[in-house]
Design a protein around this motif. Structure first.
Motif, PDB file in Angstrom:
ATOM      1  N   THR A   1      10.757  48.514  30.259  1.00  0.00           N
ATOM      2  CA  THR A   1      11.888  49.397  29.942  1.00  0.00           C
ATOM      3  C   THR A   1      13.101  48.583  29.500  1.00  0.00           C
ATOM      4  N   GLU A   2      13.361  47.481  30.209  1.00  0.00           N
ATOM      5  CA  GLU A   2      14.501  46.629  29.832  1.00  0.00           C
ATOM      6  C   GLU A   2      14.305  46.061  28.428  1.00  0.00           C
ATOM      7  N   SER A   3      13.070  45.660  28.121  1.00  0.00           N
ATOM      8  CA  SER A   3      12.791  45.110  26.805  1.00  0.00           C
ATOM      9  C   SER A   3      12.961  46.162  25.715  1.00  0.00           C
ATOM     10  N   ILE A   4      12.508  47.389  25.985  1.00  0.00           N
ATOM     11  CA  ILE A   4      12.672  48.461  24.994  1.00  0.00           C
ATOM     12  C   ILE A   4      14.159  48.748  24.798  1.00  0.00           C
ATOM     13  N   LYS A   5      14.908  48.700  25.902  1.00  0.00           N
ATOM     14  CA  LYS A   5      16.354  48.924  25.800  1.00  0.00           C
ATOM     15  C   LYS A   5      17.012  47.842  24.942  1.00  0.00           C
ATOM     16  N   LYS A   6      16.607  46.599  25.181  1.00  0.00           N
ATOM     17  CA  LYS A   6      17.158  45.478  24.411  1.00  0.00           C
ATOM     18  C   LYS A   6      16.820  45.621  22.938  1.00  0.00           C
ATOM     19  N   ALA A   7      15.549  45.971  22.684  1.00  0.00           N
ATOM     20  CA  ALA A   7      15.100  46.121  21.302  1.00  0.00           C
ATOM     21  C   ALA A   7      15.876  47.229  20.599  1.00  0.00           C
ATOM     22  N   LEU A   8      16.129  48.338  21.327  1.00  0.00           N
ATOM     23  CA  LEU A   8      16.841  49.464  20.715  1.00  0.00           C
ATOM     24  C   LEU A   8      18.280  49.101  20.367  1.00  0.00           C
ATOM     25  N   GLN A   9      18.857  48.182  21.142  1.00  0.00           N
ATOM     26  CA  GLN A   9      20.255  47.822  20.901  1.00  0.00           C
ATOM     27  C   GLN A   9      20.412  46.714  19.870  1.00  0.00           C
ATOM     28  N   LYS A  10      19.321  46.037  19.560  1.00  0.00           N
ATOM     29  CA  LYS A  10      19.406  44.877  18.695  1.00  0.00           C
ATOM     30  C   LYS A  10      19.328  45.241  17.218  1.00  0.00           C
ATOM     31  N   GLU A  11      20.027  44.470  16.398  1.00  0.00           N
ATOM     32  CA  GLU A  11      19.926  44.697  14.957  1.00  0.00           C
ATOM     33  C   GLU A  11      18.827  43.792  14.413  1.00  0.00           C
ATOM     34  N   GLY A  12      17.918  44.388  13.673  1.00  0.00           N
ATOM     35  CA  GLY A  12      16.840  43.589  13.101  1.00  0.00           C
ATOM     36  C   GLY A  12      15.485  44.018  13.617  1.00  0.00           C
ATOM     37  N   PHE A  13      14.491  43.286  13.199  1.00  0.00           N
ATOM     38  CA  PHE A  13      13.105  43.642  13.510  1.00  0.00           C
ATOM     39  C   PHE A  13      12.753  43.211  14.937  1.00  0.00           C
ATOM     40  N   SER A  14      12.608  44.167  15.814  1.00  0.00           N
ATOM     41  CA  SER A  14      12.276  43.858  17.213  1.00  0.00           C
ATOM     42  C   SER A  14      10.845  44.272  17.490  1.00  0.00           C
ATOM     43  N   PHE A  15      10.162  43.435  18.245  1.00  0.00           N
ATOM     44  CA  PHE A  15       8.746  43.704  18.505  1.00  0.00           C
ATOM     45  C   PHE A  15       8.456  43.594  20.002  1.00  0.00           C
ATOM     46  N   VAL A  16       7.917  44.638  20.549  1.00  0.00           N
ATOM     47  CA  VAL A  16       7.520  44.629  21.961  1.00  0.00           C
ATOM     48  C   VAL A  16       6.026  44.927  22.016  1.00  0.00           C
ATOM     49  N   GLU A  17       5.268  43.977  22.540  1.00  0.00           N
ATOM     50  CA  GLU A  17       3.833  44.203  22.711  1.00  0.00           C
ATOM     51  C   GLU A  17       3.573  44.652  24.144  1.00  0.00           C
ATOM     52  N   VAL A  18       2.808  45.697  24.291  1.00  0.00           N
ATOM     53  CA  VAL A  18       2.462  46.166  25.630  1.00  0.00           C
ATOM     54  C   VAL A  18       0.959  46.039  25.790  1.00  0.00           C
ATOM     55  N   ILE A  19       0.539  45.199  26.726  1.00  0.00           N
ATOM     56  CA  ILE A  19      -0.881  45.103  27.033  1.00  0.00           C
ATOM     57  C   ILE A  19      -1.227  46.362  27.820  1.00  0.00           C
ATOM     58  N   SER A  20      -2.015  47.208  27.194  1.00  0.00           N
ATOM     59  CA  SER A  20      -2.247  48.524  27.763  1.00  0.00           C
ATOM     60  C   SER A  20      -3.709  48.634  28.180  1.00  0.00           C
ATOM     61  N   GLN A  21      -3.960  49.420  29.200  1.00  0.00           N
ATOM     62  CA  GLN A  21      -5.345  49.514  29.671  1.00  0.00           C
ATOM     63  C   GLN A  21      -6.062  50.664  28.986  1.00  0.00           C
ATOM     64  N   CYS A  22      -7.302  50.409  28.630  1.00  0.00           N
ATOM     65  CA  CYS A  22      -8.162  51.480  28.115  1.00  0.00           C
ATOM     66  C   CYS A  22      -9.374  51.504  29.043  1.00  0.00           C
ATOM     67  N   PRO A  23      -9.274  52.168  30.178  1.00  0.00           N
ATOM     68  CA  PRO A  23     -10.355  52.085  31.158  1.00  0.00           C
ATOM     69  C   PRO A  23     -11.654  52.689  30.656  1.00  0.00           C
ATOM     70  N   GLU A  24     -11.541  53.702  29.818  1.00  0.00           N
ATOM     71  CA  GLU A  24     -12.729  54.449  29.405  1.00  0.00           C
ATOM     72  C   GLU A  24     -13.572  53.674  28.389  1.00  0.00           C
ATOM     73  N   ILE A  25     -12.929  53.092  27.400  1.00  0.00           N
ATOM     74  CA  ILE A  25     -13.672  52.476  26.309  1.00  0.00           C
ATOM     75  C   ILE A  25     -13.791  50.963  26.479  1.00  0.00           C
TER      76      ILE A  25
END
Lengths: 278, 92
Positions: free
Chosen positions: A188-212
């Motif tokens: 959440t803090e990273s998304i907040k930082k990215a939203l406030q920043k000028e320029g290309f911001s990238f947040v990668e989220v390692i997400s779980q796919c339990p089913e597949i």
């Protein structure tokens, strides 16, 4: 259940299109957590929802544009960054957020990604990396780790995976971070930082796919995938993104890049103003 | 082992420990169990109850243990659980 409890509303309900909830994602899917963290970031920053545009591509997480109660666009496969660039340049006061998956952003849309990062277009990209093409039945993709079992690599994957944070940092993004779906506060803090920043911001989220993915790779439930994130993740802020590898025993997470650079939209407007005065 | 406090803090009367209300929107829950697994105070546990979708929403064991950390709210993928501070104006 008392009447009072029935009347209680979820604090982030205003960020969601209520008629579309509950969402379509599987039980324990990380996409819901990303939506939750995004809603929390908008709530904490007190951003007017009329100024937010969510663009998503194809894939499970592509459905997010239908769930966020902001102006949103579900685009063609691999092209959310192209659409987002257009939206941002046409109306610079908007906050344009691309939320999409690894297959969409880095397989078919890889070139859009690196060139948007190189130009430093003022958009925010949140990428849900679940290591696999979840929606189409679990084929291997550009982020599938070595030796992982997927439906198209039944003897184990032999291809090297992309290091997304390294790719984004090398392409010229001004803000690069990686968290797992378990690091909800830091995400959440990273998304907040990215939203406030000028320029290309990238947040990668390692997400779980339990089913597949998880079910075929010795993690039977969503909880066991989350436990893997808990045990394997190692926070290394501002370390070299080239060394931020993902392996079964170690996931390097953290913020990797945070620099200032003029955005493409600003340079374009400055150039336009300069030419008009001459 | 909990930390034993042998001296009473000077501002113990001024500071009130917040009390929590845990709300579960049972029919939104898909039963992934993250809130149960990752609650630091073990406030929740699995129940045998079924909701309209046929999954088992969590049940509250002891609401007074909740420390209002809000992790369950943040980690729930289905927006089915949230905690708020109890309104203690009229005593609770």
């Amino acid at each position: 259940m008392t009447k009072k409890q029935l009347e209680m509303k979820h604090p982030y309900e205003r960020f969601l299109r209520k008629e579309r909830m509950p969402h379509i994602w599987c039980e324990g899917c990380g996409n819901g957590i990303i939506l939750n963290c995004f809603a929390r970031a908008l709530d904490e920053l007190d951003i007017d929802l009329n100024n937010v545009v969510v663009v998503s591509g194809i894939g499970c997480i592509g459905r997010i544009s239908g769930y966020v109660n902001a102006d949103s666009f579900h685009t063609t496969h691999g092209r959310p960054i192209a659409f987002a660039t257009g939206a941002k340049l046409a109306k610079p006061e908007l906050k344009v957020v691309v939320i999409s998956g690894d297959g969409d952003l880095f397989a078919i849309g890889g070139n859009h990604f690196i060139h948007a990062a190189r130009r430093n277009v003022d958009i925010k990209v949140i990428c849900a990396n679940n290591f696999v093409y979840g929606m189409t039945g679990g084929q291997y993709g550009p982020t599938t780790p070595l030796e992982a079992w997927t439906t198209t690599t039944p003897y184990g994957n032999i291809e090297q995976a992309f290091n997304l944070v390294h790719l984004a940092a090398a392409s010229g993004a001004v803000y690069v971070a990686r968290w797992t779906a378990l690091h909800v506060r830091r995400l959440t803090e990273s998304i907040k930082k990215a939203l406030q920043k000028e320029g290309f911001s990238f947040v990668e989220v390692i997400s779980q796919c339990p089913e597949i993915y998880g079910r075929h790779n010795k993690m039977k439930t969503a909880i066991s995938m989350m436990k893997w994130f808990k045990e394997a993740s190692e926070v290394r802020n501002f370390s070299d993104p080239a060394k931020a590898d993902i392996s079964p025993s170690r996931i390097i997470v953290g913020e990797f890049v945070d620099v200032e650079k003029p955005s493409y939209g600003r340079l374009l407007r400055e150039m336009k103003a300069k030419l008009q005065t001459e | 082992m909990p930390v034993r406090i042998w001296r009473k803090p000077l501002d113990a009367e001024k500071i009130k420990v917040k009390k929590a209300e845990v709300h579960i929107l049972k029919n939104q829950c898909k039963g992934c169990g993250f809130c149960i697994e990752f609650c630091p105070k073990q406030v929740l546990e699995t129940s045998d109850e079924l909701n309209i979708k046929g999954s088992h929403p969590p049940k509250i064991v002891d609401e007074t243990k909740c420390a209002l950390c809000g992790f369950c709210t943040a980690v729930c993928p289905d927006f089915a659980i949230f905690t708020i501070e109890k309104d203690c104006k009229e005593g609770c």
